[in-house]
Design a protein around this motif. Structure first.
Motif, PDB file in Angstrom:
ATOM      1  N   LEU A 154       0.818  -1.296  -0.029  1.00  0.00           N
ATOM      2  CA  LEU A 154       0.236   0.152  -0.084  1.00  0.00           C
ATOM      3  C   LEU A 154       0.821   1.306  -0.010  1.00  0.00           C
ATOM      4  O   LEU A 154       1.801   1.273   0.813  1.00  0.00           O
ATOM      5  CB  LEU A 154      -0.908   0.012   1.326  1.00  0.00           C
ATOM      6  N   LYS A 155       0.802   2.092  -0.887  1.00  0.00           N
ATOM      7  CA  LYS A 155       1.684   3.121  -1.178  1.00  0.00           C
ATOM      8  C   LYS A 155       1.032   4.524  -1.099  1.00  0.00           C
ATOM      9  O   LYS A 155       1.443   5.699  -0.521  1.00  0.00           O
ATOM     10  CB  LYS A 155       2.384   3.299  -2.605  1.00  0.00           C
ATOM     11  N   LEU A 156      -0.447   4.506  -1.583  1.00  0.00           N
ATOM     12  CA  LEU A 156      -0.803   6.053  -1.501  1.00  0.00           C
ATOM     13  C   LEU A 156      -2.428   5.802  -0.951  1.00  0.00           C
ATOM     14  O   LEU A 156      -3.008   4.621  -1.192  1.00  0.00           O
ATOM     15  CB  LEU A 156      -1.018   6.625  -2.873  1.00  0.00           C
ATOM     16  N   ILE A 157      -2.809   6.714  -0.154  1.00  0.00           N
ATOM     17  CA  ILE A 157      -4.311   6.625   0.100  1.00  0.00           C
ATOM     18  C   ILE A 157      -5.003   8.216  -0.382  1.00  0.00           C
ATOM     19  O   ILE A 157      -4.622   9.254  -0.048  1.00  0.00           O
ATOM     20  CB  ILE A 157      -4.402   6.853   1.640  1.00  0.00           C
ATOM     21  N   TRP A 158      -6.133   7.842  -0.847  1.00  0.00           N
ATOM     22  CA  TRP A 158      -6.783   9.063  -1.661  1.00  0.00           C
ATOM     23  C   TRP A 158      -8.157   9.380  -0.941  1.00  0.00           C
ATOM     24  O   TRP A 158      -8.918   8.298  -0.751  1.00  0.00           O
ATOM     25  CB  TRP A 158      -6.786   9.052  -3.269  1.00  0.00           C
ATOM     26  N   SER A 159      -8.292  10.651  -1.033  1.00  0.00           N
ATOM     27  CA  SER A 159      -9.832  10.858  -0.661  1.00  0.00           C
ATOM     28  C   SER A 159     -10.137  12.359  -1.142  1.00  0.00           C
ATOM     29  O   SER A 159      -9.017  12.991  -1.667  1.00  0.00           O
ATOM     30  CB  SER A 159     -10.169  10.952   1.194  1.00  0.00           C
ATOM     31  N   ARG A 160     -11.402  12.427  -1.224  1.00  0.00           N
ATOM     32  CA  ARG A 160     -11.837  13.871  -1.647  1.00  0.00           C
ATOM     33  C   ARG A 160     -10.874  14.972  -0.781  1.00  0.00           C
ATOM     34  O   ARG A 160     -10.735  16.121  -1.457  1.00  0.00           O
ATOM     35  CB  ARG A 160     -13.260  14.088  -1.639  1.00  0.00           C
ATOM     36  N   THR A 161     -11.122  14.868   0.513  1.00  0.00           N
ATOM     37  CA  THR A 161     -10.585  15.827   1.053  1.00  0.00           C
ATOM     38  C   THR A 161      -9.222  15.481   1.841  1.00  0.00           C
ATOM     39  O   THR A 161      -8.898  14.267   2.112  1.00  0.00           O
ATOM     40  CB  THR A 161     -11.498  16.327   2.414  1.00  0.00           C
ATOM     41  N   GLU A 162      -8.164  16.347   2.270  1.00  0.00           N
ATOM     42  CA  GLU A 162      -7.109  16.185   2.564  1.00  0.00           C
ATOM     43  C   GLU A 162      -7.168  15.419   3.967  1.00  0.00           C
ATOM     44  O   GLU A 162      -6.374  14.522   4.331  1.00  0.00           O
ATOM     45  CB  GLU A 162      -6.413  17.711   2.700  1.00  0.00           C
ATOM     46  N   GLU A 163      -8.219  16.187   4.738  1.00  0.00           N
ATOM     47  CA  GLU A 163      -8.369  15.574   6.347  1.00  0.00           C
ATOM     48  C   GLU A 163      -8.781  14.014   6.242  1.00  0.00           C
ATOM     49  O   GLU A 163      -7.892  13.488   6.953  1.00  0.00           O
ATOM     50  CB  GLU A 163      -9.645  16.420   6.876  1.00  0.00           C
ATOM     51  N   ALA A 164      -9.632  13.720   5.538  1.00  0.00           N
ATOM     52  CA  ALA A 164     -10.101  12.246   5.243  1.00  0.00           C
ATOM     53  C   ALA A 164      -8.842  11.392   4.974  1.00  0.00           C
ATOM     54  O   ALA A 164      -8.606  10.438   5.531  1.00  0.00           O
ATOM     55  CB  ALA A 164     -11.233  12.118   4.313  1.00  0.00           C
ATOM     56  N   ALA A 165      -8.072  11.727   4.052  1.00  0.00           N
ATOM     57  CA  ALA A 165      -7.095  11.118   3.306  1.00  0.00           C
ATOM     58  C   ALA A 165      -5.867  10.813   4.514  1.00  0.00           C
ATOM     59  O   ALA A 165      -5.332   9.793   4.802  1.00  0.00           O
ATOM     60  CB  ALA A 165      -6.410  11.560   2.137  1.00  0.00           C
TER      61      ALA A 165
END
Ligand SMILES: *[C@@H]1O[C@H](CO)[C@@H](O)[C@H](O)[C@H]1NC(C)=O
Ligand SMILES: *[C@@H]1O[C@H](CO)[C@@H](O)[C@H](O)[C@H]1NC(C)=O
Ligand SMILES: *[C@@H]1O[C@H](CO)[C@@H](O)[C@H](O)[C@H]1NC(C)=O
Length: 365
Positions: A38-49
C-alpha cells in the motif's frame, strides 16, 4: 509468494477513506501486506485521506495521503502504482474505475458493481475496448466478498449432492437502525434503490453461487415502512430459476430481529447456510440434512474480504510480472457477476413498481 524476478509485490493506491475502508480494508490489507504494498491513500478531502495514514503505518510505513482532483491525477499518472482499490460512494465508483483503467491501472472496485444495469453495460463496453487495445490489459475486478466466503462455497459444493433442486429460500432480516454504522451513510441514502440495492446484491450473490443456476425472472412486492430509511426497506420476491425451480427471497432491513440464511431443498437432502457466531467469531453455519443419515454442521468464520484481496493481489502480480492474461483472473470478481447481482435486484424493483408483475432479469454478457 513474492515474485522472484521482480523481487517485489505490486504497489496499490487506496481510493476512498470511508467506513468500509476503516473497518475492513485497513485490517485486511494488513493481512495481505506480504502480497501487496500500500503506497497511497486518496480521499476527496485532505483531512479524510490523512486520517487513514496513521492506521496503516505498521504495515505500510511509507504510505502517503493524496486528495482532491490533483491528487487523483498524480496517482493515475504515477507509473510505480500498479493497481488501485476503488472504495467510494456507489454513485461515482464506476466513473473512477473507468478513469483508472484508462490510465492502465488494475482496479478492484467495491460492490455494488454499478448503480444500475445500464451503467454496467456501458462500462463493460468501454472496458472491452480498452482490454483489446492495451497490453497487458488492466484487470477490472468487482469486490463481492460473499463469493469468496468459504462457508458459502462449501454450501454450494453440498448443493451439488442433493440431486434435483425443488425449493430455494433466502431470508434476510437485518436491522438497519441508528446503531448500525452505515445508517447515516449519505451516499447510500441518495443511492437509487437505497440500502436495498447496496445490501441486496450481497444476498443475491450468495444465492446465485449456492444454487449454481441463474435467476431468470422475478415477481416482487416492496414496501417503504421505516421512514428514517430511504425506501424501499422491505421486499419479498418469487424467483424463477434457469433450472425450472422456484425460489423465494425475503429481505427486511427495518427488522428488529437478525437472520440471514439460504436454504436449498433437493430430492436427496437439504443444505442451509446461516449467519451466526461461534467462539466469538462471526461466520456461517453450514448444515447438510441428508435424506437418510445424520445431519452434519460445520462453522466457517468470515474470510471473504481477505480472500478477495488475496485473489486480486495474486492476479495483479501474475499479470504485471509474469505475463498472465487479464482474462485468466479469478472469475468470482468478474464485473459480469457483479452486474448480474445488480440486474436481479433491479428486476425486483421494476416488478414491485408494477404491483408484482413478472419481470425478466436482464442478462449481462
Ligand atoms: C418489513 O417486512 C418484514 C417482513 O418482510 C416484516 O416482518 C416487518 O414488520 C416489516 N417492517 C415493519 C416495520 O413493518
Ligand atoms: C437496532 O437494532 C438492534 C437489533 O434489533 C438493537 O439491538 C438495537 O438496540 C437497535 N438500536 C436502536 C437505536 O434502535
Ligand atoms: C499466479 O501466481 C500464483 C502465486 O504466485 C501461482 O500459484 C499461480 O500459478 C500463478 N498463475 C498463473 C496463471 O501464472
Amino acid at each position: 509468494m513474492v515474485d522472484q524476478e521482480a523481487g517485489k509485490t505490486p504497489n496499490l493506491a487506496l481510493i476512498g477513506a470511508g467506513i468500509f475502508v476503516r473497518s475492513q480494508y485497513v485490517p485486511r490489507l494488513r493481512e495481505v501486506a506480504h502480497l501487496l504494498s500500500l503506497k497511497l491513500i486518496w480521499s476527496r478531502t485532505e483531512e479524510a485521506a490523512k486520517a487513514i495514514v496513521p492506521l496503516v503505518k505498521d504495515f505500510a510505513p511509507n504510505a502517503e495521503a493524496k486528495w482532491g482532483t490533483d491528487g487523483l491525477k498524480e496517482i493515475l499518472q504515477d507509473d510505480s502504482i500498479h493497481g488501485v482499490a476503488v472504495v467510494v460512494a456507489g454513485q461515482v465508483q464506476v466513473e473512477l474505475t473507468l478513469q483508472a483503467i484508462k490510465a492502465g491501472k488494475h482496479v478492484l472496485q467495491e460492490k455494488p458493481a454499478s448503480s444500475n444495469v445500464l451503467e454496467a453495460l456501458e462500462a463493460l463496453n468501454i472496458y472491452k475496448s480498452i482490454h483489446a487495445s492495451k497490453t497487458p490489459a488492466p484487470i477490472w475486478a468487482v469486490a463481492e466478498n460473499y463469493r469468496f466466503e468459504v462457508g458459502l462455497m462449501q454450501a454450494a459444493r453440498l448443493v451439488k449432492e442433493v440431486g434435483d433442486i425443488m425449493a430455494v429460500e433466502m431470508i434476510a432480516e437485518a436491522p438497519m437502525n441508528s446503531s448500525n454504522p452505515y445508517f447515516g451513510s449519505e451516499w447510500r441514502r441518495n443511492f437509487q434503490g437505497g440500502f436495498t440495492v447496496d445490501v441486496g446484491v450481497h444476498f443475491i450473490a450468495g444465492l446465485r453461487m449456492m444454487v449454481g443456476s441463474e435467476i431468470v425472472s422475478v415477481a416482487a412486492i416492496s414496501r417503504h415502512v421505516d421512514l428514517s430509511l430511504p425506501g424501499p426497506d422491505n421486499m419479498s420476491a418469487l424467483l424463477k430459476l434457469e433450472n425450472g425451480c422456484p425460489g423465494v427471497f425475503v429481505m427486511s432491513i427495518s427488522a428488529t430481529s437478525r437472520k440471514i440464511s439460504w436454504r436449498v431443498v433437493g430430492a436427496k437432502g437439504t443444505v442451509e447456510a446461516e449467519r451466526g457466531t461461534q467462539d466469538g467469531q462471526h461466520g456461517y453455519l453450514v448444515t447438510f440434512l441428508p435424506s437418510a443419515g445424520v445431519p452434519q454442521s460445520s462453522f466457517y468464520p468470515f474470510c471473504g474480504v481477505h480472500e478477495e484481496l488475496t485473489a486480486f493481489a495474486t492476479d495483479m502480480a501474475n499479470v504485471t510480472f509474469k505475463g498472465m492474461s487479464a482474462s485468466k483472473v479469478d472469475s468470482r470478481s468478474s464485473p459480469l457477476e457483479g452486474a448480474t447481482d445488480v440486474a436481479v435486484v433491479e428486476a425486483m424493483l421494476r416488478s414491485s413498481s408494477q404491483n408484482g408483475a413478472w419481470e425478466n432479469v436482464q442478462p449481462i454478457k
